[in-house]
Write a protein that holds these residues in place. Structure first.
Motif: not given
Lengths: 108, 120
Positions: A16-20, A77-82
């Motif tokens: 759910g968080e953002r990744a950069t 918004s990170l999903q488990s598959e990411d």
């Protein structure tokens, strides 16, 4: 040879968080930059090309930006598959595209 | 659906030779350039070679130039990589990949790879 440098090597993020993710080229590659996702035991999948254009079927939560030597891949918004390893690749020095060493996105 | 299936990877001794194949389907093969890209165990991706749609132009990474030869047979929808004078550092998973087109240099669809191990 154009050297691509990715940072960080590992990124710990909660779902759910953002990744950069960052990618830097040793010299300008204009907008000739692609991003790939690779999951364990799988082939790489093209996410982004032209620095910011999503490939076919790629969800809108993936976005790319930058030009010249500095590039960013953002997963909104990170999903488990990411959770995977992400590579940048320059193709400005056609056809000898060079890849970064990868950023592993892991579950925090 | 684009499908790329590599084969031919085995264990080979240093100095030996090997030919990899890639069977393509789901797209008009002779419309696209094709790549080989490799990945050493636990490491990142390294571009190896590119061949134009008609086989008339070929390109190689410096690390394999003079030892590897890329070719294609458009009548069989197949891509090949002849690997000679193999070294331990050639040990890797070898992927074939379709170019996005228009001379982009972007591999957009990849096979699952075939493993080449160079060891005595």
């Amino acid at each position: 040879e154009i050297v691509m440098m990715q940072s960080p090597a590992t990124l710990s993020v909660s779902p759910g968080e953002r990744a950069t993710l960052s990618c830097r080229a040793s010299q300008s590659v204009s907008s000739n930059l692609a991003w790939y996702q690779q999951k364990p035991g799988q082939a790489p999948r093209l996410l982004i090309y032209g620095a910011s254009t999503r490939a076919t079927g790629i969800p809108a939560r993936f976005s790319g930006s930058g030009s010249g030597t500095e590039f960013t891949l953002t997963i909104s918004s990170l999903q488990s598959e990411d959770f995977a390893v992400y590579y940048c690749q320059q193709y400005n020095n056609w056809p000898r595209g060079t890849f970064g060493q990868g950023t592993k996105v892991e579950i925090k | 659906e684009v499908q790329l299936v590599e084969s031919g990877g085995v264990v080979v001794q240093p100095g030996g030779s090997l030919r990899l194949s890639c069977a393509a389907s789901g797209f008009t093969f002779d419309d696209y350039a094709m790549h080989w890209v490799r990945q050493a165990p636990g490491k990142g991706l390294e571009w190896v070679s590119l061949i134009s749609w008609d086989g008339g132009s070929t390109y190689y990474a410096d690390s394999v130039k003079g030892r590897f030869t890329i070719s294609r047979d458009n009548s069989k929808n197949s891509l090949y990589l002849q690997m000679n004078s193999l070294r331990a550092e050639d040990t890797a998973l070898y992927y074939c990949a379709k170019d996005m087109g228009l001379g982009s240099g972007i591999p957009d669809y990849w096979g699952q790879g075939t493993l080449v191990t160079v060891s005595s």
